[in-house]
Scaffold this motif. Structure first.
Motif, PDB file in Angstrom:
ATOM      1  N   ALA A 129      61.218  20.825 -18.283  1.00 25.58           N
ATOM      2  CA  ALA A 129      60.848  20.513 -16.894  1.00 25.58           C
ATOM      3  C   ALA A 129      62.071  20.294 -16.017  1.00 25.58           C
ATOM      4  O   ALA A 129      62.045  20.595 -14.826  1.00 25.58           O
ATOM      5  N   GLY A 134      61.773  24.424 -15.385  1.00 25.08           N
ATOM      6  CA  GLY A 134      61.341  23.714 -14.196  1.00 25.08           C
ATOM      7  C   GLY A 134      62.002  24.253 -12.934  1.00 25.08           C
ATOM      8  O   GLY A 134      61.359  24.395 -11.890  1.00 25.08           O
ATOM      9  N   VAL A 135      63.281  24.569 -13.037  1.00 26.76           N
ATOM     10  CA  VAL A 135      64.006  25.088 -11.875  1.00 26.76           C
ATOM     11  C   VAL A 135      63.420  26.438 -11.444  1.00 26.76           C
ATOM     12  O   VAL A 135      63.296  26.732 -10.249  1.00 26.76           O
ATOM     13  N   TYR A 138      60.278  25.754  -9.593  1.00 24.22           N
ATOM     14  CA  TYR A 138      60.586  25.145  -8.303  1.00 24.22           C
ATOM     15  C   TYR A 138      60.965  26.200  -7.260  1.00 24.22           C
ATOM     16  O   TYR A 138      60.392  26.249  -6.169  1.00 24.22           O
ATOM     17  N   TYR A 139      61.905  27.071  -7.604  1.00 28.06           N
ATOM     18  CA  TYR A 139      62.341  28.059  -6.611  1.00 28.06           C
ATOM     19  C   TYR A 139      61.286  29.134  -6.378  1.00 28.06           C
ATOM     20  O   TYR A 139      61.177  29.677  -5.283  1.00 28.06           O
ATOM     21  N   GLY A 140      60.501  29.416  -7.401  1.00 26.90           N
ATOM     22  CA  GLY A 140      59.426  30.391  -7.208  1.00 26.90           C
ATOM     23  C   GLY A 140      58.442  29.954  -6.130  1.00 26.90           C
ATOM     24  O   GLY A 140      57.970  30.774  -5.348  1.00 26.90           O
ATOM     25  N   SER A 164      53.272  25.624 -16.540  1.00 24.78           N
ATOM     26  CA  SER A 164      52.738  24.261 -16.459  1.00 24.78           C
ATOM     27  C   SER A 164      53.428  23.481 -15.345  1.00 24.78           C
ATOM     28  O   SER A 164      52.804  22.646 -14.688  1.00 24.78           O
ATOM     29  N   ILE A 165      54.696  23.759 -15.121  1.00 19.06           N
ATOM     30  CA  ILE A 165      55.418  23.085 -14.036  1.00 19.06           C
ATOM     31  C   ILE A 165      55.036  23.707 -12.693  1.00 19.06           C
ATOM     32  O   ILE A 165      54.812  23.001 -11.702  1.00 19.06           O
ATOM     33  N   GLN A 168      51.733  22.373 -11.477  1.00 21.36           N
ATOM     34  CA  GLN A 168      51.829  20.986 -11.005  1.00 21.36           C
ATOM     35  C   GLN A 168      52.570  20.896  -9.672  1.00 21.36           C
ATOM     36  O   GLN A 168      52.229  20.083  -8.813  1.00 21.36           O
ATOM     37  N   ILE A 169      53.591  21.724  -9.492  1.00 14.95           N
ATOM     38  CA  ILE A 169      54.278  21.747  -8.192  1.00 14.95           C
ATOM     39  C   ILE A 169      53.306  22.225  -7.107  1.00 14.95           C
ATOM     40  O   ILE A 169      53.297  21.700  -5.992  1.00 14.95           O
ATOM     41  N   ILE A 172      51.371  19.314  -6.090  1.00 12.59           N
ATOM     42  CA  ILE A 172      52.194  18.420  -5.267  1.00 12.59           C
ATOM     43  C   ILE A 172      52.283  18.957  -3.836  1.00 12.59           C
ATOM     44  O   ILE A 172      52.308  18.199  -2.868  1.00 12.59           O
ATOM     45  N   GLU A 193      44.553  17.165 -18.196  1.00  9.23           N
ATOM     46  CA  GLU A 193      45.822  16.439 -18.320  1.00  9.23           C
ATOM     47  C   GLU A 193      46.807  16.760 -17.198  1.00  9.23           C
ATOM     48  O   GLU A 193      47.557  15.905 -16.764  1.00  9.23           O
ATOM     49  N   LEU A 194      46.829  18.009 -16.749  1.00 16.21           N
ATOM     50  CA  LEU A 194      47.819  18.373 -15.734  1.00 16.21           C
ATOM     51  C   LEU A 194      47.251  18.388 -14.321  1.00 16.21           C
ATOM     52  O   LEU A 194      48.000  18.594 -13.366  1.00 16.21           O
TER      53      LEU A 194
END
Lengths: 341, 341
Positions: A129, A134-135, A138-140, A164-165, A168-169, A172, A193-194
């Motif tokens: 993550a 995770g990065v 994030y940028y995607g 999975s990240i 969740q992003i 958010i 869970e997610l």
């Protein structure tokens, strides 16, 4: 007693799934460090789909791993010896460690991140993550295909490291998030869970119906990790003007034949591809004025191929496909009694 | 004596090339106009590849032409009777006329443009360079995939209605322009008459070598009209971060099977697709800080699946493809004597 370094070196290019026999396990003593070098004990290796791509001798964004070379992989290790002022014994090092126990790193090597001995985050999370996975997510979703509140985001391979990240992003950011994963357990994991809004099982017989039911307003953004049939199903649900962040196409990575779709080059070359239809431009005055101006100035040549006879329309249309015309193909239908022809 | 209107109505969906027998030619008297209606005598029909798509019963951006319906087509006609204050006899009308001699148009119909009786431009040009073809080329290169001075633009179907204008607009914008067309005559036409910098013959045995030689710096922008093998060859020449304006995929329009590439949906839905690799993001601090913050706030769950043993790396990697893990898959290699594991 010298330290022994074990290395997994690529022996043969795998066909399909990777086999232990595709690699040689070499043991050799760790060499004495020279000035500017540090010795890193590898603690964790990141297992990534792109590793499989690197084993293939196809055009890609990095050179394929050569036969006889230590398998390339990201990893996390700890400095155990140092002859560099830039790295202290005990610090963590993140970067391309390869499939081996020890890495001899020169302080001038690019692409390595030095972290404090206790980073305050579990070490595997530094590869997940809070690492490349995770990065990437994030940028995607912030740079490549930003998702807006209220939009529907579909993420494939959604129970995986990046997916999975990404999902969740998306939550958010206020999106409605639908994950695609294999099997009921993973689907429950996503929703229970997610916090995904819905999950769709690509292994289910009614996958396409499930996907349709989970995306009643269509799909605004697709964060795509899989490709092939899964991606085709998502694309068929996208709204007009939807955006795709093309992160990976894992469904084709084990294939030694032509990939199962044409999208690979878009990832490898980081291309932007936009489809368009002129009918979306409802006010074309600017264009027509510019075109007419260029024609009058002699900068633009307009050429038409003119055929005749309404009854010939079906056959004339075929000329578009046999290459027997130049410029614009038009069919003259009626005699123009009032204007020039 | 009443005017007779001939109509070509779709009788059967063509397989491959269009045949005259796929249409019925119906003759019937032109009806009396009602208030608000005008009678347009069709002078020219625009022959467009998209006409062929409209004949197919596949998902597309407009409903397919129904069996028994007049074939849909853009055209240009002249008002010969009018019971509308908005249209005067003698004026020109541009829009969907269909494959017929006369169109009865209600003044409230959308999508029709009224032009003066003498527009100062040859009538066929109103359907070509100053019509939908030219407008398509214009927005493709100004809005969808703008080309910068000095960049290399490759246009496929470059001797056609849209391609010939797109290439010339590229020259006006200062790009190096390479056209792809079929046969030496068309290639000469592109370079000698339209001012393209180079032309490549897709029918030549050495097409790919020609394309490579014509694009020594790679391809920055692809204005794509063809798809299939031609497009694959161009994509293979694109620079990292190149842009594709996906206008049409004519190579697949006559096929009744699965299209020869996966890109059709990108046109039909006007999608934006961007490939990306995280390695292009060299400064990832922002991302790592955001991710770490979300984890601490409980908004983001990080999960790892941890396997053991360097010697197992090849087999563990396969777990990425069989779905037997969740979240990030990492391999624990060394014992961490100094830190927590």
């Amino acid at each position: 007693m010298p330290l022994i370094n074990r290395q997994l070196r690529l022996k043969a290019r795998p066909e399909g799934l990777v086999r232990r026999e595709d690699f040689d396990l070499i043991e050799q003593p760790v060499p004495e460090l020279k000035d500017g070098e540090v010795l890193v004990c590898v603690l964790y290796l990141s297992m990534d789909p792109t590793n499989r791509v690197w084993m293939r001798d196809i055009p890609q964004y990095l050179p394929p791993v050569a036969i006889g070379e230590v398998m390339r992989a990201l990893g996390l290790g700890r400095v155990v010896q140092s002859r560099s002022a830039q790295y202290q014994v005990g610090e963590l090092v993140q970067g391309v460690t390869g499939w081996q126990d020890y890495l001899v790193l020169h302080e001038s090597a690019k692409g390595y991140v030095c972290l404090p001995a206790d980073p305050g985050i579990p070490l595997p999370t530094l590869l997940g993550a809070c690492g490349m996975s995770g990065v990437t997510a994030y940028y995607g979703l912030t740079d490549i295909a930003p998702v807006q509140p209220g939009e529907t985001l579909v993420v494939s391979a959604a129970a995986g490291s990046v997916g999975s990240i990404a999902g969740q992003i998306g939550k958010i950011m206020g999106a409605r998030v639908v994950g695609i994963a294999g099997g009921a357990d993973k689907c429950r994991y996503l929703t229970d869970e997610l916090g995904f809004d819905a999950a769709v099982d690509y292994k289910a017989a009614d996958f396409k119906q499930q996907l349709k039911a989970a995306t009643p307003d269509g799909v605004h953004v697709n964060f795509e990790n899989v490709g092939g049939e899964v991606m085709r199903a998502v694309l068929s649900r996208m709204v007009i003007g939807g955006r795709v962040a093309l992160c990976g196409l894992i469904s084709g990575y084990n294939s030694s034949e032509r990939p199962s779709d044409d999208f690979g080059v878009i990832v490898m070359k980081r291309l932007s591809m936009r489809g368009f239809l002129v009918l979306d431009y409802t006010k074309t005055r600017e264009a027509v004025q510019a075109l007419g101006g260029w024609i009058r100035e002699g900068k633009l040549k307009a050429e038409e191929t003119v055929a005749d006879g309404l009854e010939n329309a079906p056959v004339v249309l075929n000329r578009l496909f046999d290459g027997s015309h130049r410029g614009k193909l038009v069919l003259r239908v009626g005699a123009d009694v009032q204007g020039s022809k």
